[in-house]
Design an enzyme around this catalytic site. Structure first.
Site, PDB file in Angstrom:
ATOM      1  N   ASN A 109      25.593  74.602 -37.043  1.00 53.34           N
ATOM      2  CA  ASN A 109      24.856  74.439 -35.786  1.00 53.34           C
ATOM      3  C   ASN A 109      23.678  73.502 -36.027  1.00 53.34           C
ATOM      4  O   ASN A 109      23.135  73.463 -37.128  1.00 53.34           O
ATOM      5  CB  ASN A 109      24.333  75.806 -35.307  1.00 53.34           C
ATOM      6  CG  ASN A 109      23.558  75.704 -34.014  1.00 53.34           C
ATOM      7  OD1 ASN A 109      23.932  74.964 -33.095  1.00 53.34           O
ATOM      8  ND2 ASN A 109      22.455  76.432 -33.920  1.00 53.34           N
ATOM      9  N   HIS A 111      19.868  72.964 -34.619  1.00 56.64           N
ATOM     10  CA  HIS A 111      18.858  73.691 -33.849  1.00 56.64           C
ATOM     11  C   HIS A 111      17.570  72.867 -33.842  1.00 56.64           C
ATOM     12  O   HIS A 111      17.131  72.392 -34.898  1.00 56.64           O
ATOM     13  CB  HIS A 111      18.615  75.062 -34.492  1.00 56.64           C
ATOM     14  CG  HIS A 111      17.655  75.890 -33.709  1.00 56.64           C
ATOM     15  ND1 HIS A 111      17.998  76.492 -32.513  1.00 56.64           N
ATOM     16  CD2 HIS A 111      16.349  76.175 -33.923  1.00 56.64           C
ATOM     17  CE1 HIS A 111      16.936  77.126 -32.037  1.00 56.64           C
ATOM     18  NE2 HIS A 111      15.937  76.954 -32.866  1.00 56.64           N
ATOM     19  N   SER A 138      17.017  71.389 -37.547  1.00 54.04           N
ATOM     20  CA  SER A 138      17.697  71.946 -38.717  1.00 54.04           C
ATOM     21  C   SER A 138      19.196  72.003 -38.457  1.00 54.04           C
ATOM     22  O   SER A 138      19.618  72.348 -37.344  1.00 54.04           O
ATOM     23  CB  SER A 138      17.229  73.387 -38.979  1.00 54.04           C
ATOM     24  OG  SER A 138      15.819  73.481 -38.976  1.00 54.04           O
ATOM     25  N   ASP A 147      20.664  81.761 -35.241  1.00 53.21           N
ATOM     26  CA  ASP A 147      19.854  80.701 -35.858  1.00 53.21           C
ATOM     27  C   ASP A 147      19.244  81.119 -37.199  1.00 53.21           C
ATOM     28  O   ASP A 147      18.144  80.672 -37.558  1.00 53.21           O
ATOM     29  CB  ASP A 147      18.720  80.246 -34.900  1.00 53.21           C
ATOM     30  CG  ASP A 147      19.268  79.675 -33.594  1.00 53.21           C
ATOM     31  OD1 ASP A 147      20.356  79.079 -33.612  1.00 53.21           O
ATOM     32  OD2 ASP A 147      18.600  79.839 -32.554  1.00 53.21           O
TER      33      ASP A 147
HETATM   34  C1  GRF Z   1      19.994  69.394 -29.062  1.00 53.92           C
HETATM   35  O1  GRF Z   1      18.595  69.308 -28.972  1.00 53.92           O
HETATM   36  C2  GRF Z   1      20.408  70.465 -30.032  1.00 53.92           C
HETATM   37  O2  GRF Z   1      19.554  70.601 -31.124  1.00 53.92           O
HETATM   38  C3  GRF Z   1      20.326  71.702 -29.178  1.00 53.92           C
HETATM   39  O3  GRF Z   1      20.784  71.304 -27.904  1.00 53.92           O
HETATM   40  C4  GRF Z   1      20.582  69.904 -27.741  1.00 53.92           C
HETATM   41  C5  GRF Z   1      21.918  69.296 -27.460  1.00 53.92           C
HETATM   42  O4  GRF Z   1      21.850  67.936 -27.130  1.00 53.92           O
HETATM   43  N1  GRF Z   1      21.076  72.786 -29.774  1.00 53.92           N
HETATM   44  P1  GRF Z   1      23.191  67.092 -26.993  1.00 53.92           P
HETATM   45  O5  GRF Z   1      24.097  67.808 -25.997  1.00 53.92           O
HETATM   46  O6  GRF Z   1      23.819  66.979 -28.353  1.00 53.92           O
HETATM   47  O7  GRF Z   1      22.755  65.758 -26.465  1.00 53.92           O
END
Ligand code: GRF
Length: 193
Positions: A109, A111, A138, A147
């Site tokens: 993932n 985050h 991260s 997370d």
């Molecule tokens: C990113 O900021 C990611 O870290 C979070 O959700 C957002 C997704 O953006 N989990 P995208 O859909 O990849 O543009």
């Protein structure tokens, strides 16, 4: 050496998914995106994936009575492509134990915080409220606790005095793309030159 098969789970615009797909296309990553799966049929990333010729699927969480049923349907789609790695990229559902255990050690993932700081939502607003001078993102292995799995890579982004949650989110996001690709290089097969 065969290239790694990736399945990417999204809920929205999918900019991280696109960064990974592009790194596969250029050969920066020795991997291919076998499936982009969304829990929302209106996710913008679906059209972007389709325009690159990547197979897509939609499994709408709202169509199922329970999280287990929803996740079983996702697992059935995933088993058809037999991914080496399942990448959460803006996938906005919490995954249950059964799903995480089925794919144990194979789910990553991204985050938008410097974990272990700020698991969950509204990370940028929380960083600003706390007066943090640095924010970041991260990439971590997904475990049953939200997370909280082992961090593989992080990127740090300075907080500016006039930052709002939106401006900070934008600057962090533009660093996330390279971060995810960098983290994946440690996971996918390395091409023999
Ligand atoms: C990113 O900021 C990611 O870290 C979070 O959700 C957002 C997704 O953006 N989990 P995208 O859909 O990849 O543009």
């Amino acid at each position: 050496m065969s290239s790694s098969r990736l399945a990417i789970l999204i809920s929205g615009r999918g900019s991280n998914m696109l960064a990974i797909a592009n790194a596969c296309r250029t050969g920066e990553l020795h991997a291919n995106v076998a499936l982009v799966l969304s829990n929302r049929k209106d996710a913008g990333g679906l059209a972007s994936a389709q325009s690159l010729g990547i197979p897509t699927a939609v499994v709408e969480h709202s169509a199922f009575e329970s999280r287990d049923d929803f996740e079983l349907s996702m697992t059935q789609h995933l088993e058809r492509v037999n991914p080496d790695w399942i990448l959460l990229a803006g996938f906005m559902r919490i995954l249950g134990n059964t799903f995480v255990k089925r794919w144990q050690g194979q789910i990553l993932n991204i985050h938008p915080s410097l974990l272990p700081l700020y698991p969950g939502l509204n990370t940028h607003a929380r960083a600003l409220e706390a007066g943090d001078r640095e924010a970041g993102a991260s990439v971590h292995v997904v475990t049953p606790e939200l997370d909280a799995g082992p961090v593989i890579e992080q990127v740090r982004v300075p907080v500016l005095s006039n930052d709002t949650p939106d401006t900070l989110a934008q600057r962090v996001l533009s660093e996330e793309h390279g971060l995810y690709v960098k983290a994946l290089k440690q996971c996918v097969n390395v091409a023999i030159p």
